[in-house]
Design a protein around this motif. Sequence first.
Motif, mmCIF file in Angstrom:
data_model
loop_
_atom_site.group_PDB
_atom_site.id
_atom_site.type_symbol
_atom_site.label_atom_id
_atom_site.label_comp_id
_atom_site.label_asym_id
_atom_site.label_seq_id
_atom_site.Cartn_x
_atom_site.Cartn_y
_atom_site.Cartn_z
ATOM 1 N N TYR A 107 2.173 -13.629 17.637
ATOM 2 C CA TYR A 107 2.528 -12.245 17.974
ATOM 3 C C TYR A 107 1.566 -11.761 19.056
ATOM 4 N N PRO A 108 1.937 -11.942 20.313
ATOM 5 C CA PRO A 108 0.988 -11.712 21.426
ATOM 6 C C PRO A 108 0.543 -10.264 21.585
ATOM 7 N N ASP A 109 1.263 -9.319 20.995
ATOM 8 C CA ASP A 109 0.892 -7.913 21.174
ATOM 9 C C ASP A 109 -0.076 -7.410 20.115
ATOM 10 N N GLY A 110 -0.585 -8.338 19.293
ATOM 11 C CA GLY A 110 -1.716 -7.991 18.442
ATOM 12 C C GLY A 110 -1.353 -7.614 17.018
ATOM 13 N N VAL A 111 -2.406 -7.262 16.276
ATOM 14 C CA VAL A 111 -2.309 -6.886 14.869
ATOM 15 C C VAL A 111 -2.680 -5.415 14.738
ATOM 16 N N LEU A 112 -1.830 -4.650 14.067
ATOM 17 C CA LEU A 112 -2.075 -3.229 13.826
ATOM 18 C C LEU A 112 -2.287 -3.038 12.330
ATOM 19 N N ARG A 113 -3.409 -2.397 11.973
ATOM 20 C CA ARG A 113 -3.761 -2.245 10.559
ATOM 21 C C ARG A 113 -3.888 -0.776 10.214
ATOM 22 N N THR A 114 -3.431 -0.432 9.018
ATOM 23 C CA THR A 114 -3.665 0.911 8.497
ATOM 24 C C THR A 114 -3.574 0.862 6.980
ATOM 25 N N ARG A 115 -4.320 1.764 6.331
ATOM 26 C CA ARG A 115 -4.280 1.885 4.870
ATOM 27 C C ARG A 115 -3.400 3.068 4.517
ATOM 28 N N LEU A 116 -2.541 2.897 3.530
ATOM 29 C CA LEU A 116 -1.577 3.930 3.157
ATOM 30 C C LEU A 116 -1.975 4.680 1.895
ATOM 31 N N SER A 117 -3.179 4.453 1.397
ATOM 32 C CA SER A 117 -3.707 5.227 0.263
ATOM 33 C C SER A 117 -5.198 5.459 0.485
ATOM 34 N N ASP A 118 -5.652 6.652 0.108
ATOM 35 C CA ASP A 118 -7.083 6.939 0.137
ATOM 36 C C ASP A 118 -7.761 6.214 -1.028
ATOM 37 N N PRO A 119 -9.091 6.104 -1.004
ATOM 38 C CA PRO A 119 -9.779 5.389 -2.092
ATOM 39 C C PRO A 119 -9.476 5.932 -3.484
ATOM 40 N N ASP A 120 -9.190 7.238 -3.597
ATOM 41 C CA ASP A 120 -8.891 7.805 -4.915
ATOM 42 C C ASP A 120 -7.437 7.627 -5.317
ATOM 43 N N GLY A 121 -6.649 6.927 -4.488
ATOM 44 C CA GLY A 121 -5.253 6.674 -4.802
ATOM 45 C C GLY A 121 -4.276 7.652 -4.196
ATOM 46 N N THR A 122 -4.754 8.691 -3.516
ATOM 47 C CA THR A 122 -3.861 9.666 -2.894
ATOM 48 C C THR A 122 -3.120 9.025 -1.728
ATOM 49 N N PRO A 123 -1.788 9.134 -1.688
ATOM 50 C CA PRO A 123 -1.046 8.538 -0.564
ATOM 51 C C PRO A 123 -1.426 9.191 0.759
ATOM 52 N N VAL A 124 -1.573 8.381 1.793
ATOM 53 C CA VAL A 124 -1.871 8.882 3.135
ATOM 54 C C VAL A 124 -0.577 9.415 3.741
ATOM 55 N N PRO A 125 -0.580 10.617 4.325
ATOM 56 C CA PRO A 125 0.633 11.111 4.976
ATOM 57 C C PRO A 125 1.134 10.140 6.043
ATOM 58 N N VAL A 126 2.451 10.006 6.125
ATOM 59 C CA VAL A 126 3.041 9.071 7.085
ATOM 60 C C VAL A 126 2.633 9.422 8.506
ATOM 61 N N GLY A 127 2.553 10.711 8.808
ATOM 62 C CA GLY A 127 2.187 11.119 10.157
ATOM 63 C C GLY A 127 0.813 10.630 10.560
ATOM 64 N N ARG A 128 -0.142 10.708 9.626
ATOM 65 C CA ARG A 128 -1.493 10.234 9.935
ATOM 66 C C ARG A 128 -1.508 8.720 10.164
ATOM 67 N N ALA A 129 -0.775 7.978 9.312
ATOM 68 C CA ALA A 129 -0.721 6.528 9.480
ATOM 69 C C ALA A 129 -0.048 6.155 10.807
ATOM 70 N N ALA A 130 1.042 6.841 11.140
ATOM 71 C CA ALA A 130 1.731 6.553 12.403
ATOM 72 C C ALA A 130 0.836 6.858 13.599
ATOM 73 N N ARG A 131 0.068 7.939 13.507
ATOM 74 C CA ARG A 131 -0.836 8.286 14.609
ATOM 75 C C ARG A 131 -1.928 7.228 14.774
ATOM 76 N N ASP A 132 -2.443 6.713 13.658
ATOM 77 C CA ASP A 132 -3.464 5.663 13.737
ATOM 78 C C ASP A 132 -2.901 4.404 14.401
ATOM 79 N N LEU A 133 -1.665 4.052 14.059
ATOM 80 C CA LEU A 133 -1.050 2.871 14.661
ATOM 81 C C LEU A 133 -0.780 3.086 16.147
#
Length: 656
Positions: free
Chosen positions: A52-78
């Motif tokens: 996959y020549p365009d690289g690896v994109l990583r993001t976590r979808l839960s905070d350490p306490d188990g709270t789901p990360v908002p989709v908007g924040r994850a999409a912005r990180d990617l």
Amino acid sequence: MKELRADIERAGLDTLSGRKAPRARVLLIAGRPGSGRSALAGELVRQVAADYPDGVLRTRLSDPDGTPVPVGRAARDLLDALGEPAPAGAPEDQLGEALRTALAERRAVLLLDDAADAEQVDALLPDNPGCLAVAVSSGPLTGIADVRPCTLGGLDTKSGVELLSRFTGSVRITVDPRAAERLAEQCQGQPAALVLAGGWLAARPKAAVADLAKQLHTDPGAEPMTARLLRLVHDALPQTAARTLRLLALAPAGLVDPHTAAALTGCSVEAAHTTLDDFAAHGLLHSVGSSLPQYRVPGCLHRELLRLAEDHERPAELQLARARMLERTVRLLQSCRAVTETDSPEARQKVLALPRPLRFPTPRAAADWLRLRRPALLAAARLAVADGELDTLARRLMSQLVRAMVAHFGTRGAAGDLYDIHNLVLDVAERRELPRERAAALLNLGDLDARTGRTTEALARYRAALDAGREANDPYATGRAMESVGGAHLELGDYDRAADWFGRALAERLARDERPEAARLYGRIGAAHTYAGRYGEAMRNWRAAVAGHRRDGDVAAQARALSELGRVQEYAGRLEESLRTCREAVEWARRAEDTRLQAALHLRLADSYERLGDPASAALHRSTAGRMLAEEATEGDSEPEHGANACEIRTASAED
């Protein structure tokens, strides 16, 4: 791993039915926290990255306490990882669409770790079969078609013993292989539990494997094995190290560096660094591969560490530890910003007055620290606001975070993060009933909305800011809000209301004898009348702007105002007057050393001479403009960004 690699090439339901796969292939690695699911996903991604020549994109979808990360924040990180701009304050669906558009022509791998549900993953999947998505979750992602989970249980006994031997060495395993097998079975083959057991044995070279197996057997308990082993490791640590370990549960986003650990426990940075290295060596922390020492608290240990902290520390002590951590972060951000102010003797004195561990050697080092610690800094701001009892520290933290980001990344470069921070400021201001700060936050949010084309939303923010400014009796906020309301109406094409609001702001400025601002507002009123086709009113206001800038000695502003006056005269058909005004503007622009304005004015003069039937003069001015622009291009035309005031967080008054 073999099954996962084969699943990538497996024909999906769409392929079997003769249709082209509409989306990226999704691989699901399911298992309990501590089962090694994230490690397996990371190794899989490492092995297939070359495809996959365009690289690896990583993001976590839960905070350490188990709270789901908002989709908007994850999409912005990617999107940030892709280097694609994401509109500040954009809704989740728009950010998801921007991500899919960015990945439409790319071959990349998405590693979506610790997904809470299928909706999170589905919103981030690219509509491109050339991409691969590797999701990590505790269970099946029902709702995403054509996904077969690779479910992790425990390691077999042989593999568990091999994992133990990485910490204990082969001798202790060889001496008592049955005890090692019994210990691996007691750990239920869970990698996290085996790592903790191995770390406990590695810290005690004289202890036999049978000693630990016997201790776990005699004290079965009702807790999961990972929790029992963590308590065992914690209780065996020296008092200072044990306190450091349990307080790591307070680290924002589960990311720890020596400064964070030192602030939480009140020790030196060097001692904290040594302790964190020891924890990482014994499997209690995961080292984050970066140029700065940074560690991640394993997700399977976070809740257990928090329970240990609550069991051993009084609530007041935990709150004090949080406060120390936030105060240290504020001082680091102050140093991070001050190191960029190389021309200011006061800033240099402030930097020198800081303790040596809080100083940054160069602006580049400060920018690197800010970039690497960005997720933890933003998480610290969110946690401080959510706490509700540390609002003063939260306000200081957000103020310094905004200033540091603007200093290093610019207002536009940090717009997405600034939008989130100003929303947090607004939350605190409303909770504490601070109208001045509410007005400042609303103005900043309105500016960011306007910059991304959401003018109607910006207008509502500006009107609310005007009400808050009047409530606080803050003339700065009131005047700025009036002008911003006028600017929003101007953008929306309502020129009469724009001129009216600019006029109200002008009256405020004149009443306070703020002449430079008044001269600028005369120009804004002139612009509104120009758009409305009222050239007489426009010329009158532009002349007032020229006179105001002349009285204040602002040569550059005077040149620009004369330029606009000449433009309106040209629109009104007064070509001779326009020529005289433009020639005067050229002279003032030359005095102001504004090459671009001079070139623009020469081009306008060329157009005017062509309309008057003088092609020779037109050609002369056009060649002069071309020469100026070429000379400036060779010198470089980058200009510093001046946007700090647009993202200012006003300090509360003594009454607040």
